[in-house]
Design a protein around this motif. Structure first.
Motif, PDB file in Angstrom:
ATOM      1  N   TRP A  33      17.232  33.133 -34.458  1.00 35.18           N
ATOM      2  CA  TRP A  33      17.238  34.544 -34.034  1.00 35.18           C
ATOM      3  C   TRP A  33      17.617  34.739 -32.570  1.00 35.18           C
ATOM      4  O   TRP A  33      18.056  35.817 -32.190  1.00 35.18           O
ATOM      5  CB  TRP A  33      15.871  35.208 -34.298  1.00 35.18           C
ATOM      6  CG  TRP A  33      14.751  34.662 -33.453  1.00 35.18           C
ATOM      7  CD1 TRP A  33      13.977  33.574 -33.743  1.00 35.18           C
ATOM      8  CD2 TRP A  33      14.290  35.149 -32.189  1.00 35.18           C
ATOM      9  NE1 TRP A  33      13.076  33.360 -32.730  1.00 35.18           N
ATOM     10  CE2 TRP A  33      13.241  34.304 -31.768  1.00 35.18           C
ATOM     11  CE3 TRP A  33      14.676  36.228 -31.375  1.00 35.18           C
ATOM     12  CZ2 TRP A  33      12.579  34.494 -30.555  1.00 35.18           C
ATOM     13  CZ3 TRP A  33      14.015  36.411 -30.173  1.00 35.18           C
ATOM     14  CH2 TRP A  33      12.975  35.556 -29.777  1.00 35.18           C
ATOM     15  N   PHE A  34      17.482  33.703 -31.740  1.00 38.53           N
ATOM     16  CA  PHE A  34      17.686  33.939 -30.306  1.00 38.53           C
ATOM     17  C   PHE A  34      19.043  33.471 -29.822  1.00 38.53           C
ATOM     18  O   PHE A  34      19.757  34.210 -29.143  1.00 38.53           O
ATOM     19  CB  PHE A  34      16.573  33.241 -29.507  1.00 38.53           C
ATOM     20  CG  PHE A  34      16.515  33.670 -28.068  1.00 38.53           C
ATOM     21  CD1 PHE A  34      15.803  34.791 -27.690  1.00 38.53           C
ATOM     22  CD2 PHE A  34      17.188  32.960 -27.090  1.00 38.53           C
ATOM     23  CE1 PHE A  34      15.751  35.198 -26.365  1.00 38.53           C
ATOM     24  CE2 PHE A  34      17.139  33.359 -25.754  1.00 38.53           C
ATOM     25  CZ  PHE A  34      16.421  34.482 -25.401  1.00 38.53           C
ATOM     26  N   GLY A  35      19.380  32.241 -30.148  1.00 40.70           N
ATOM     27  CA  GLY A  35      20.660  31.711 -29.669  1.00 40.70           C
ATOM     28  C   GLY A  35      21.219  30.715 -30.658  1.00 40.70           C
ATOM     29  O   GLY A  35      20.650  30.480 -31.724  1.00 40.70           O
ATOM     30  N   ASP A  36      22.338  30.125 -30.295  1.00 41.16           N
ATOM     31  CA  ASP A  36      22.930  29.108 -31.152  1.00 41.16           C
ATOM     32  C   ASP A  36      22.325  27.733 -30.882  1.00 41.16           C
ATOM     33  O   ASP A  36      22.323  26.861 -31.747  1.00 41.16           O
ATOM     34  CB  ASP A  36      24.448  29.029 -30.914  1.00 41.16           C
ATOM     35  CG  ASP A  36      25.119  30.353 -31.228  1.00 41.16           C
ATOM     36  OD1 ASP A  36      24.640  31.059 -32.139  1.00 41.16           O
ATOM     37  OD2 ASP A  36      26.110  30.697 -30.568  1.00 41.16           O
ATOM     38  N   GLU A  54      29.612  30.629 -25.444  1.00 43.31           N
ATOM     39  CA  GLU A  54      30.270  30.289 -24.187  1.00 43.31           C
ATOM     40  C   GLU A  54      29.306  30.154 -23.022  1.00 43.31           C
ATOM     41  O   GLU A  54      29.717  29.911 -21.897  1.00 43.31           O
ATOM     42  CB  GLU A  54      31.310  31.363 -23.838  1.00 43.31           C
ATOM     43  CG  GLU A  54      32.453  31.395 -24.831  1.00 43.31           C
ATOM     44  CD  GLU A  54      33.389  32.553 -24.562  1.00 43.31           C
ATOM     45  OE1 GLU A  54      33.031  33.434 -23.761  1.00 43.31           O
ATOM     46  OE2 GLU A  54      34.472  32.572 -25.165  1.00 43.31           O
ATOM     47  N   ILE A  55      28.038  30.325 -23.282  1.00 37.53           N
ATOM     48  CA  ILE A  55      27.078  30.384 -22.186  1.00 37.53           C
ATOM     49  C   ILE A  55      25.905  29.446 -22.461  1.00 37.53           C
ATOM     50  O   ILE A  55      25.421  29.369 -23.585  1.00 37.53           O
ATOM     51  CB  ILE A  55      26.548  31.835 -22.015  1.00 37.53           C
ATOM     52  CG1 ILE A  55      27.636  32.719 -21.423  1.00 37.53           C
ATOM     53  CG2 ILE A  55      25.303  31.870 -21.147  1.00 37.53           C
ATOM     54  CD1 ILE A  55      27.209  34.157 -21.235  1.00 37.53           C
ATOM     55  N   VAL A  56      25.489  28.748 -21.428  1.00 31.82           N
ATOM     56  CA  VAL A  56      24.251  27.979 -21.501  1.00 31.82           C
ATOM     57  C   VAL A  56      23.348  28.474 -20.378  1.00 31.82           C
ATOM     58  O   VAL A  56      23.778  28.614 -19.238  1.00 31.82           O
ATOM     59  CB  VAL A  56      24.506  26.470 -21.344  1.00 31.82           C
ATOM     60  CG1 VAL A  56      23.184  25.718 -21.226  1.00 31.82           C
ATOM     61  CG2 VAL A  56      25.300  25.951 -22.532  1.00 31.82           C
ATOM     62  N   THR A  57      22.109  28.780 -20.736  1.00 28.13           N
ATOM     63  CA  THR A  57      21.149  29.276 -19.770  1.00 28.13           C
ATOM     64  C   THR A  57      19.969  28.314 -19.707  1.00 28.13           C
ATOM     65  O   THR A  57      19.402  27.974 -20.741  1.00 28.13           O
ATOM     66  CB  THR A  57      20.658  30.683 -20.176  1.00 28.13           C
ATOM     67  OG1 THR A  57      21.777  31.557 -20.233  1.00 28.13           O
ATOM     68  CG2 THR A  57      19.666  31.222 -19.167  1.00 28.13           C
ATOM     69  N   GLU A  58      19.650  27.874 -18.507  1.00 25.85           N
ATOM     70  CA  GLU A  58      18.576  26.903 -18.363  1.00 25.85           C
ATOM     71  C   GLU A  58      17.416  27.489 -17.577  1.00 25.85           C
ATOM     72  O   GLU A  58      17.607  28.381 -16.746  1.00 25.85           O
ATOM     73  CB  GLU A  58      19.096  25.652 -17.652  1.00 25.85           C
ATOM     74  CG  GLU A  58      20.102  24.896 -18.502  1.00 25.85           C
ATOM     75  CD  GLU A  58      20.662  23.696 -17.769  1.00 25.85           C
ATOM     76  OE1 GLU A  58      20.068  22.610 -17.913  1.00 25.85           O
ATOM     77  OE2 GLU A  58      21.659  23.858 -17.048  1.00 25.85           O
ATOM     78  N   GLY A  59      16.232  26.946 -17.836  1.00 25.74           N
ATOM     79  CA  GLY A  59      15.063  27.436 -17.129  1.00 25.74           C
ATOM     80  C   GLY A  59      13.919  26.452 -17.178  1.00 25.74           C
ATOM     81  O   GLY A  59      14.075  25.310 -17.616  1.00 25.74           O
ATOM     82  N   GLU A  60      12.772  26.952 -16.704  1.00 23.12           N
ATOM     83  CA  GLU A  60      11.590  26.114 -16.625  1.00 23.12           C
ATOM     84  C   GLU A  60      10.396  26.891 -17.157  1.00 23.12           C
ATOM     85  O   GLU A  60      10.217  28.073 -16.827  1.00 23.12           O
ATOM     86  CB  GLU A  60      11.347  25.713 -15.158  1.00 23.12           C
ATOM     87  CG  GLU A  60      10.133  24.836 -14.964  1.00 23.12           C
ATOM     88  CD  GLU A  60       9.922  24.492 -13.487  1.00 23.12           C
ATOM     89  OE1 GLU A  60      10.920  24.228 -12.796  1.00 23.12           O
ATOM     90  OE2 GLU A  60       8.756  24.509 -13.054  1.00 23.12           O
ATOM     91  N   ASN A  76      19.224  34.072 -15.605  1.00 21.94           N
ATOM     92  CA  ASN A  76      19.697  34.974 -16.660  1.00 21.94           C
ATOM     93  C   ASN A  76      21.160  35.351 -16.444  1.00 21.94           C
ATOM     94  O   ASN A  76      21.496  36.382 -15.875  1.00 21.94           O
ATOM     95  CB  ASN A  76      18.829  36.226 -16.723  1.00 21.94           C
ATOM     96  CG  ASN A  76      19.168  37.070 -17.947  1.00 21.94           C
ATOM     97  OD1 ASN A  76      20.171  36.823 -18.625  1.00 21.94           O
ATOM     98  ND2 ASN A  76      18.361  38.047 -18.236  1.00 21.94           N
ATOM     99  N   ASN A  77      22.031  34.487 -16.917  1.00 18.30           N
ATOM    100  CA  ASN A  77      23.463  34.745 -16.772  1.00 18.30           C
ATOM    101  C   ASN A  77      24.053  35.404 -18.010  1.00 18.30           C
ATOM    102  O   ASN A  77      25.262  35.593 -18.103  1.00 18.30           O
ATOM    103  CB  ASN A  77      24.210  33.434 -16.461  1.00 18.30           C
ATOM    104  CG  ASN A  77      23.921  32.356 -17.491  1.00 18.30           C
ATOM    105  OD1 ASN A  77      23.244  32.618 -18.477  1.00 18.30           O
ATOM    106  ND2 ASN A  77      24.431  31.169 -17.269  1.00 18.30           N
ATOM    107  N   VAL A  78      23.199  35.753 -18.964  1.00 24.44           N
ATOM    108  CA  VAL A  78      23.718  36.313 -20.213  1.00 24.44           C
ATOM    109  C   VAL A  78      24.416  37.651 -19.971  1.00 24.44           C
ATOM    110  O   VAL A  78      25.499  37.892 -20.480  1.00 24.44           O
ATOM    111  CB  VAL A  78      22.599  36.464 -21.256  1.00 24.44           C
ATOM    112  CG1 VAL A  78      23.148  37.050 -22.535  1.00 24.44           C
ATOM    113  CG2 VAL A  78      21.945  35.116 -21.523  1.00 24.44           C
ATOM    114  N   ASP A  79      23.778  38.507 -19.180  1.00 18.22           N
ATOM    115  CA  ASP A  79      24.372  39.812 -18.899  1.00 18.22           C
ATOM    116  C   ASP A  79      24.610  40.012 -17.416  1.00 18.22           C
ATOM    117  O   ASP A  79      24.819  41.131 -16.962  1.00 18.22           O
ATOM    118  CB  ASP A  79      23.452  40.933 -19.406  1.00 18.22           C
ATOM    119  CG  ASP A  79      23.250  40.855 -20.898  1.00 18.22           C
ATOM    120  OD1 ASP A  79      24.191  41.189 -21.620  1.00 18.22           O
ATOM    121  OD2 ASP A  79      22.167  40.447 -21.343  1.00 18.22           O
TER     122      ASP A  79
END
Lengths: 150, 121
Positions: A33-36, A54-60, A76-79
């Protein structure tokens, strides 16, 4: 324009918090439901990663209190206006048991941290600037399942 | 702010309204009658669309003699508000997807999980 720092969204789910907790923290559920892609090292300080085409978002991960609160910081580079300089925002899921199941509240904060200059650069206050933005918004709305065909 | 954001997205969700915005984006002013002719829909239909755009703060109307002319006021689409609106709308979509997914998988588990290919942990 005044900068807004916080987003709060709530949804009521007809499933108990324990089940919703699994859906928001386990990669095999997240990819439904959230991402690929999803990678979650479920501990405070653990890494979290979401991927789309096309996007990878990383966090902690910041908070792990099953089944009540789960929080992580991510770039948050999604938008983001400038995907190369995304704001670091904090996403917190609050799970509250209710008669029907779970009231899930998402709070995302940290948008105001993006500098005025970054905003100005990303969104020049002129026609071409907002036209580009409109196209992005329209593309986004189209991504919501709304037909773009007149 | 949230209600405003919702109105902007609702306004943008319709192809006629996007076409109206596109036309006004060139900086011109137009009347409902002109849109009616350009899009081949009734003037009343155009008026409804223009009302929605006005509610979202995206168009401004001004009476000039007998006619009302509409111009674009793109402020709701600019700056951080536009971006945050996108983030907000994305969360709405995600949470709607999560609701469907969590309720579906929970029902499967409750029913014994016959078709559930994930592990019961």
């Amino acid at each position: 324009m005044k900068k807004k720092d916080e987003i709060v969204r709530t949804v009521e789910i007809e499933a108990p918090p324990e089940h919703v907790w699994k859906c928001i923290t386990q990669p095999d559920h997240l990819v439904r439901w959230f991402g690929d892609r999803a990678e979650v090292d479920l501990r405070v300080g653990g890494a979290i990663l979401f991927g789309w085409e096309e996007i990878v978002t990383e966090g902690e991960i910041v908070t792990v209190e099953p089944p009540r609160e789960f929080a992580f910081r991510w770039a948050n580079n999604v938008d983001a206006p400038d995907p190369d300089q995304p704001p670091i925002t904090l996403v917190t899921y609050h799970l509250e048991p209710i008669a029907q199941g779970t009231r899930l509240t998402v709070v995302e904060t940290g948008f105001a941290a993006l500098s005025d200059a970054a905003y100005a650069q990303a969104y020049p206050q002129n026609e071409s600037g907002w036209r580009v933005e409109l196209e992005e918004l329209v593309a986004y709305v189209a991504g919501q399942g709304v037909s773009l065909t007149p | 702010m949230t209600a405003d954001t919702q109105e902007v997205f609702t306004a943008l969700a319709d192809p006629i309204r996007r076409a109206i915005i596109d036309e006004l984006a060139t900086g011109v002013s137009r009347t409902a009658t002109e849109f009616s002719e350009a899009f081949d829909i009734t003037r009343q239909g155009v008026a409804k669309h223009l009302d929605r755009l006005a509610e979202a703060g995206l168009v401004h109307s001004e009476r000039q003699g007998r006619e009302t002319r509409y111009t674009l006021t793109p402020a709701p689409l600019t700056g951080a508000a536009g971006w945050i609106a996108a983030v907000e709308a994305r969360w709405d979509r995600r949470l709607a997807d999560l609701k469907d997914y969590a309720e579906g998988t929970y029902q499967q588990e409750s029913a014994g999980g016959g078709n559930d290919d994930s592990n019961h942990d």
